[in-house]
Design an enzyme around this catalytic site. Structure first.
Site, short mmCIF file in Angstrom:
data_model
loop_
_atom_site.label_atom_id
_atom_site.label_comp_id
_atom_site.label_asym_id
_atom_site.label_seq_id
_atom_site.Cartn_x
_atom_site.Cartn_y
_atom_site.Cartn_z
N ALA A 71 -66.26 -134.69 4.08
CA ALA A 71 -65.61 -135.99 4.21
C ALA A 71 -64.78 -136.03 5.48
O ALA A 71 -64.29 -135.00 5.95
CB ALA A 71 -64.74 -136.28 3.00
N ASP A 72 -64.61 -137.22 6.01
CA ASP A 72 -63.72 -137.41 7.15
C ASP A 72 -63.12 -138.80 7.10
O ASP A 72 -63.78 -139.75 6.65
CB ASP A 72 -64.45 -137.20 8.48
CG ASP A 72 -63.47 -137.08 9.62
OD1 ASP A 72 -62.77 -136.05 9.69
OD2 ASP A 72 -63.35 -138.04 10.41
#
Length: 198
Positions: A71-72
């Site tokens: 995730a970012d």
């Protein structure tokens, strides 16, 4: 049942994944987070989420089947990505830019197994009230903004700056739980597993 690895060192992402009852092992998957030339913020967060998942997959020594979740999150103002502040001056400058304005928070998630990788990007709009320089400096002194995209954490002390939110609260924190549960379900990893084990 496939084993899940979370390719993130973020305690907030760990808490959110735990919240939806999915057992996982957290691993650190560091990648270069420098934006590419002319890369859009949406393409940037999706590339990083996929890159973290791929880096995590290279670290895992388990036998298949397993999945890796990356995730970012990026805070975007006027098309510009505001990363993690490097020092007090940088953090205060970010908060002054966000003060009294609406900004975009993009969070991408990517899940991969040995055969495929799927990703989603969740867009939320956050509106800040006006922030004084003194408040920005005091917030920096709290230590909270040091590792946060855009220099604030909506789930902590930074919540006092948030006048409105249109979108996913959990995505702004760092992991959109609705979309994560849906995407993991596509890979045969259902939520609420820890509830059934009790």
């Amino acid at each position: 049942m496939k084993k899940l690895y979370l390719a993130s060192g973020s305690p907030r992402r760990r808490e959110l994944l735990t919240q939806i009852g999915i057992p996982f092992t957290a691993i650190s998957a560091d990648i270069d987070e420098t934006p590419l030339a002319n890369e859009s913020p949406l393409a940037y967060v999706e590339r990083l989420a996929r890159g973290k998942a791929e880096a995590g997959r290279r670290i895992v020594t388990s036998e298949p089947p397993f999945c890796v979740l990356g995730a970012d999150t990026a805070v975007v103002l006027d098309g510009k990505i505001l990363g993690k502040p490097v020092d007090e001056a940088d953090a205060c400058a970010m908060l002054m830019m966000l003060s009294g304005k609406e900004h975009e928070v993009l969070t991408a998630i990517a899940v991969l197994d040995g055969e495929r990788c799927e990703s989603r990007v969740v867009r939320s709009l956050v509106r800040f009230r006006s922030i004084s320089r003194e408040e920005a400096a005091a917030y920096w002194a709290s230590g909270e903004p040091r590792d946060k995209a855009g220099g604030y954490g909506i789930q902590g002390l930074g919540a006092v700056f948030v006048a409105g939110l249109n979108g996913s609260y959990s995505a702004v924190v760092g992991l959109p739980v609705c979309e994560s549960a849906e995407l993991l379900g596509h890979f045969g990893i259902p939520c609420w597993q820890t509830l059934n084990a009790q």
